[in-house]
Design a protein around this motif. Sequence first.
Motif, mmCIF file in Angstrom:
data_model
loop_
_atom_site.group_PDB
_atom_site.id
_atom_site.type_symbol
_atom_site.label_atom_id
_atom_site.label_comp_id
_atom_site.label_asym_id
_atom_site.label_seq_id
_atom_site.Cartn_x
_atom_site.Cartn_y
_atom_site.Cartn_z
ATOM 1 N N LEU A 1 0.836 -1.190 0.000
ATOM 2 C CA LEU A 1 0.000 0.000 0.000
ATOM 3 C C LEU A 1 0.876 1.247 0.000
ATOM 4 N N THR A 2 0.541 2.217 -0.848
ATOM 5 C CA THR A 2 1.215 3.499 -0.784
ATOM 6 C C THR A 2 0.765 4.232 0.476
ATOM 7 N N ARG A 3 1.445 5.304 0.806
ATOM 8 C CA ARG A 3 1.092 6.038 2.014
ATOM 9 C C ARG A 3 -0.337 6.565 1.943
ATOM 10 N N SER A 4 -0.733 7.084 0.802
ATOM 11 C CA SER A 4 -2.097 7.616 0.686
ATOM 12 C C SER A 4 -3.126 6.486 0.762
ATOM 13 N N GLN A 5 -2.815 5.330 0.200
ATOM 14 C CA GLN A 5 -3.735 4.190 0.290
ATOM 15 C C GLN A 5 -3.841 3.693 1.727
ATOM 16 N N TYR A 6 -2.723 3.653 2.422
ATOM 17 C CA TYR A 6 -2.735 3.251 3.830
ATOM 18 C C TYR A 6 -3.612 4.207 4.640
ATOM 19 N N ASP A 7 -3.404 5.497 4.463
ATOM 20 C CA ASP A 7 -4.179 6.484 5.210
ATOM 21 C C ASP A 7 -5.667 6.381 4.887
ATOM 22 N N ASN A 8 -5.998 6.248 3.597
ATOM 23 C CA ASN A 8 -7.404 6.132 3.217
ATOM 24 C C ASN A 8 -8.035 4.868 3.789
ATOM 25 N N ALA A 9 -7.289 3.765 3.763
ATOM 26 C CA ALA A 9 -7.803 2.506 4.303
ATOM 27 C C ALA A 9 -8.073 2.622 5.800
ATOM 28 N N ILE A 10 -7.161 3.263 6.534
ATOM 29 C CA ILE A 10 -7.348 3.435 7.974
ATOM 30 C C ILE A 10 -8.592 4.263 8.259
ATOM 31 N N ARG A 11 -8.798 5.326 7.504
ATOM 32 C CA ARG A 11 -9.993 6.148 7.714
ATOM 33 C C ARG A 11 -11.265 5.347 7.432
ATOM 34 N N GLU A 12 -11.238 4.542 6.363
ATOM 35 C CA GLU A 12 -12.410 3.720 6.037
ATOM 36 C C GLU A 12 -12.681 2.692 7.134
ATOM 37 N N LEU A 13 -11.626 2.118 7.692
ATOM 38 C CA LEU A 13 -11.777 1.044 8.674
ATOM 39 C C LEU A 13 -12.102 1.555 10.064
ATOM 40 N N LEU A 14 -11.457 2.641 10.474
ATOM 41 C CA LEU A 14 -11.524 3.054 11.872
ATOM 42 C C LEU A 14 -12.198 4.396 12.094
ATOM 43 N N GLY A 15 -12.427 5.153 11.031
ATOM 44 C CA GLY A 15 -13.114 6.425 11.173
ATOM 45 C C GLY A 15 -12.192 7.620 11.028
ATOM 46 N N ASP A 16 -12.798 8.791 10.885
ATOM 47 C CA ASP A 16 -12.037 10.035 10.734
ATOM 48 C C ASP A 16 -11.598 10.554 12.106
ATOM 49 N N GLY A 17 -10.692 11.498 12.073
ATOM 50 C CA GLY A 17 -10.264 12.150 13.302
ATOM 51 C C GLY A 17 -9.087 11.504 13.993
ATOM 52 N N LEU A 18 -8.592 10.392 13.474
ATOM 53 C CA LEU A 18 -7.442 9.742 14.078
ATOM 54 C C LEU A 18 -6.149 10.460 13.697
ATOM 55 N N VAL A 19 -5.177 10.412 14.574
ATOM 56 C CA VAL A 19 -3.835 10.903 14.250
ATOM 57 C C VAL A 19 -3.124 9.791 13.501
ATOM 58 N N LEU A 20 -2.903 9.992 12.212
ATOM 59 C CA LEU A 20 -2.315 8.951 11.380
ATOM 60 C C LEU A 20 -0.796 8.966 11.506
ATOM 61 N N PRO A 21 -0.165 7.827 11.393
ATOM 62 C CA PRO A 21 1.307 7.777 11.527
ATOM 63 C C PRO A 21 1.983 8.533 10.393
ATOM 64 N N SER A 22 3.097 9.169 10.726
ATOM 65 C CA SER A 22 3.800 9.978 9.734
ATOM 66 C C SER A 22 5.181 9.431 9.383
ATOM 67 N N ASN A 23 5.595 8.362 10.044
ATOM 68 C CA ASN A 23 6.974 7.886 9.856
ATOM 69 C C ASN A 23 7.026 6.447 9.345
ATOM 70 N N LEU A 24 6.146 6.139 8.380
ATOM 71 C CA LEU A 24 6.151 4.803 7.796
ATOM 72 C C LEU A 24 7.120 4.752 6.615
ATOM 73 N N GLU A 25 7.264 3.549 6.050
ATOM 74 C CA GLU A 25 8.154 3.375 4.903
ATOM 75 C C GLU A 25 7.769 4.334 3.771
ATOM 76 N N PRO A 26 8.727 5.037 3.195
ATOM 77 C CA PRO A 26 8.409 5.983 2.124
ATOM 78 C C PRO A 26 8.060 5.279 0.823
ATOM 79 N N ASP A 27 7.290 5.972 0.000
ATOM 80 C CA ASP A 27 6.985 5.465 -1.337
ATOM 81 C C ASP A 27 8.169 5.743 -2.259
ATOM 82 N N GLU A 28 8.347 4.868 -3.227
ATOM 83 C CA GLU A 28 9.403 5.034 -4.227
ATOM 84 C C GLU A 28 8.787 4.962 -5.619
#
Length: 529
Positions: free
Chosen positions: A41-68
């Motif tokens: 998953l790219t970073r944007s896909q990971y973030d979108n998936a988390i919002r879909e699964l757990l809801g909005d308003g969460l502090v999303l992680p900022s230090n995951l593996e970078p996209d290349e």
Amino acid sequence: MALMVAALMGCEKPLDAEEVDATLDRVAPEVTLPSPTLRRLTRSQYDNAIRELLGDGLVLPSNLEPDEATDGLQAIGASLTTISPRGVEQYESAAFGLAEQVFENEVLRGELVPCTPSGVVDEACAEETLAAFGRRAWRRPLESAELDTLLAVAAQAATVLDDFDAGLRYAVAAVLQSPNFLFRVELGDGEQFNDYEMATRLSFLLWNSIPDDELLDAAEAGELLDDAGLMVQAERMLEDPRFEDGIRAFFTDTWGLYELDDLTKDPTVFTHMSPEVGSSAREETLLGVVDNVVDSDGDYRDLFTTTRTFLDRKLASIYSVRAPAREGFGEAVLDGSDDRRGFLGQVSFLALQSHAVNSSATLRGRFVREVLLCQYIPPPPSDVDTSIPEPSASAATLRERVAVHLEDPYCSSCHTMMDPIGLGFEQFDGLGHYRTMEEGAVIDPSGQLDGHDFADAWGLADRVASHERLGPCLVRTALGYASGRSVTDGEEAAVDYLAEGFTFMDHRLRFLLMDLVMSDAFRLAGEVE
């Protein structure tokens, strides 16, 4: 394969893909596909998936593996990158942090857990929660052994911690750090992808996120391997608000707009520069793209020639126009007095394809050749000086300095493909502000693109928009984006087939996406090696 779109050529009745095939005598080609790969998953896909699964308003992680990016796309790079040992730790920490946030929020916890536990260990309630959560997160139903493992984790943690929710947190975190969540498992059976894999491919292409329950239900019913069933779901998804997210993600990747997050300019040279310029520039471009594709179902070529755009106060100051809104973005129509129009007249392109202290004819021309027209420019030899001469009395403007640079035969073979195009944008400095003079000399923005003359950036926009390679290049990029790999020789016929329909349907991206989804290049799978 019906996709109702506005027909071109004055036809009152909208055309569908089958009518396009009949009119053009288009025959879907056979494709030879390479072995499929897992895509992280790219970073944007990971973030979108988390919002879909757990809801909005969460502090999303900022230090995951970078996209290349590979071959110009992070979507392709995702097929070639894995997770480092440090990355495993980061995903683990993120999973537990997200689970903790959810269970500390009464509303989010209530949306995740649909039942009331009867005690510290309640297997039935845990199973109901994890089966539904796991199905969404892993984009398929959990196998019995997988669910049993998660239930055992939840029960053991709940027993040790004497808390049902604490035990469930461990199981939820396990789901979120599993390869089944972090990677897109789309391997097929050597001939085609299964229904759940098709649901995943479809949702990440059109929404840049995970399938919703309706799409998973369609997969469970076996509808996504059927033309009619696949078409129904794809059409529904094109009308869903999440389609905007998908279009934003596609153009962010295609045009490299994610690089605007790190836009840097020397503020002593560019007085309009400030930290918010990059994000504002990206939003201007994406608002225009959304208006063209999502809201209007318009012609892709119009993105390069329109004078209509969306500006905030910062961009308005760079463009020397009145801000259309006191706060945020508003619609503006440029008057053309500075030859600025379309994407190639925007800060997102002009500033990103420049250096920190000056403009760059090479970077701007290279972007047009490689990204918009899909033409390969080889890298320079390692022992060749690629720098442009500094301004001098005899060579004040960039055009004059480039002419000196092109006298070197090692440089001219490639730079003649890029620099004459980039010089057409020289009336815009390295931030995108309009100018007519450089180092006391008048700037000449005229040039030629593949045999067609232009006088300035306004005329160059026409030449790019009407270039015969513009549409086929977007088709090639879309196929690479959808498949997660560079287009192979066995898919060239599919590119030609899709490009023909895209051209006939007046370069409407909605039609292209539906045509792509219904094609064998998207639905069939090569053999797993």
